[in-house]
Design a protein around this motif. Sequence first.
Motif, PDB file in Angstrom:
ATOM      1  N   HIS A 338       0.831  -1.211   0.000  1.00 50.78           N
ATOM      2  CA  HIS A 338       0.000   0.000   0.000  1.00 50.78           C
ATOM      3  C   HIS A 338       0.865   1.261   0.000  1.00 50.78           C
ATOM      4  O   HIS A 338       0.533   2.258  -0.655  1.00 50.78           O
ATOM      5  N   SER A 339       1.980   1.220   0.710  1.00 51.91           N
ATOM      6  CA  SER A 339       2.877   2.365   0.730  1.00 51.91           C
ATOM      7  C   SER A 339       3.458   2.631  -0.658  1.00 51.91           C
ATOM      8  O   SER A 339       3.495   3.779  -1.128  1.00 51.91           O
ATOM      9  N   LYS A 340       3.890   1.575  -1.331  1.00 52.84           N
ATOM     10  CA  LYS A 340       4.481   1.755  -2.653  1.00 52.84           C
ATOM     11  C   LYS A 340       3.424   2.077  -3.709  1.00 52.84           C
ATOM     12  O   LYS A 340       3.706   2.798  -4.675  1.00 52.84           O
ATOM     13  N   HIS A 341       2.229   1.577  -3.528  1.00 57.03           N
ATOM     14  CA  HIS A 341       1.142   1.922  -4.460  1.00 57.03           C
ATOM     15  C   HIS A 341       0.864   3.419  -4.398  1.00 57.03           C
ATOM     16  O   HIS A 341       0.734   4.090  -5.426  1.00 57.03           O
ATOM     17  N   SER A 342       0.784   3.948  -3.191  1.00 55.93           N
ATOM     18  CA  SER A 342       0.581   5.385  -3.034  1.00 55.93           C
ATOM     19  C   SER A 342       1.775   6.159  -3.587  1.00 55.93           C
ATOM     20  O   SER A 342       1.614   7.196  -4.239  1.00 55.93           O
ATOM     21  N   PHE A 343       2.969   5.640  -3.345  1.00 54.10           N
ATOM     22  CA  PHE A 343       4.195   6.276  -3.808  1.00 54.10           C
ATOM     23  C   PHE A 343       4.198   6.445  -5.332  1.00 54.10           C
ATOM     24  O   PHE A 343       4.555   7.505  -5.856  1.00 54.10           O
ATOM     25  N   PHE A 344       3.766   5.414  -6.044  1.00 55.74           N
ATOM     26  CA  PHE A 344       3.824   5.442  -7.504  1.00 55.74           C
ATOM     27  C   PHE A 344       2.616   6.119  -8.156  1.00 55.74           C
ATOM     28  O   PHE A 344       2.709   6.576  -9.293  1.00 55.74           O
ATOM     29  N   THR A 345       1.495   6.152  -7.474  1.00 58.20           N
ATOM     30  CA  THR A 345       0.274   6.626  -8.134  1.00 58.20           C
ATOM     31  C   THR A 345      -0.258   7.930  -7.574  1.00 58.20           C
ATOM     32  O   THR A 345      -1.229   8.478  -8.117  1.00 58.20           O
TER      33      THR A 345
END
Length: 446
Positions: A338-345
């Motif tokens: 979830h952290s990386k999803h937010s980071f990329f999007t």
Amino acid sequence: MRTTTLFIDLLEAASLSYLQPRTSSSRNSKMTPHSDPAFDHPRDPGQLVDDLDDDPQGFAYRFEGSDGLLRTIVVEQFLHRSEGRNGWNSAVLEVKCVCSLSGCGWHEENKILKVYHLKMDDPLEEQFIWGAKEKAESSGEHWTLDHLPNIIDAITCTITTPPEEEEEEEEDMDQDDSESRMDEDCEERVLQLTIFEKLYPLSELKDLRDFSQVFYDILQIHQWLYECVGVLHRDLSSGNIMFRRKNGNIYGVLNDFGLSSYVQDPDLISHRAGTLPFMSLDLLNSNWEGGHLYRHDLESLFFVMLCLACRYAAPGVPASEPRPYPDWYTGTNRNVYHSKHSFFTHPDFETFPIQPHFIGLKSWLEEIYCSFHFGYIGRPSFYSHDHYLKMKKRYGRVNIELEDFNFDYDWTTLGKFASYARMRSIMSFFNGGSLDTRWAGWNPEH
């Protein structure tokens, strides 16, 4: 989920302090306990398994090498340990040969010893490395030898004794699970000891151009392995990117093929692999069924560079707390996803908290980030017809019609946004100048 998550901060600081590879061999070794007056208790290398519970630094071990010579090595430094399935430990040690035999080509030299267990039918790490070197020799691609680890010797010992079960695990298992576990544990396994050339960690680099060349080298050797050997590394991390010095030059070395697979191997789909802080977004997603793609390793390379630039004030020197992206090191797979999803999007992304020492990497990081950002936000919701049907069955209805999707979309490269070609276009230049391109024969379609 097959991931490498233990001792992450130790790995990060030590790789930015030291870490090494796994495996090798084709010969069963005759392990012989031996007395040597130079040491209190020279030991059988098979005892390393038990010695890993403590620190074996200073212990001496004697073994017969593949050349028939009986060598004595002493452990100089315990570098890393991790726990495998059912309590079978693996370890990386720095050792020195202290034998005085004529013909010993590495007497008094420090080497790296990797010790680990595997099932009889598991691929050995040296199979990937030796296969790559054979391909390099036969094809004349000798440049690759500067970017692969050098295996000096390898020993295989067959072991049939199952490891002890933890009491708490036994209490939680029902009868069927217990019987199944015993059958699995009693499979014949091997103890693998592999001796490698000592390489250098990222922490020993100082000049930012050298960092850039090492990272560009890793991209090139990774692509060559994928296109020419059919091997996907699957575990790019700060501990697995090393370098060697040769004739006054620095060469990036892709190290530790312990989680590698052949591109056509079904293991690419059935097992997720990597080191948690550097794992790609897809492989952290429990719903992802598209296998391990080469762009996932490119994404890991991006995370290695990002964490280096943002979490270190200088090579091997951690930045002041709180350091950026702490959840990637301490969170669960779901939390990191979830952290990386937010980071990329996230639409409001501005820039990275890059430390002044590494500010020269800013343009690289921003360009690579944008490639993955636009690739992720622009990709279809379903990567196959079967995926669409599965989601529709799971949730009862899907608000997007199947005919709205083009299933010819290139998932391997996120629609050409995350490809070798794009990464090369970014990473072949640094600070206005060209870096050394080792390989010009790459496929421009990748």
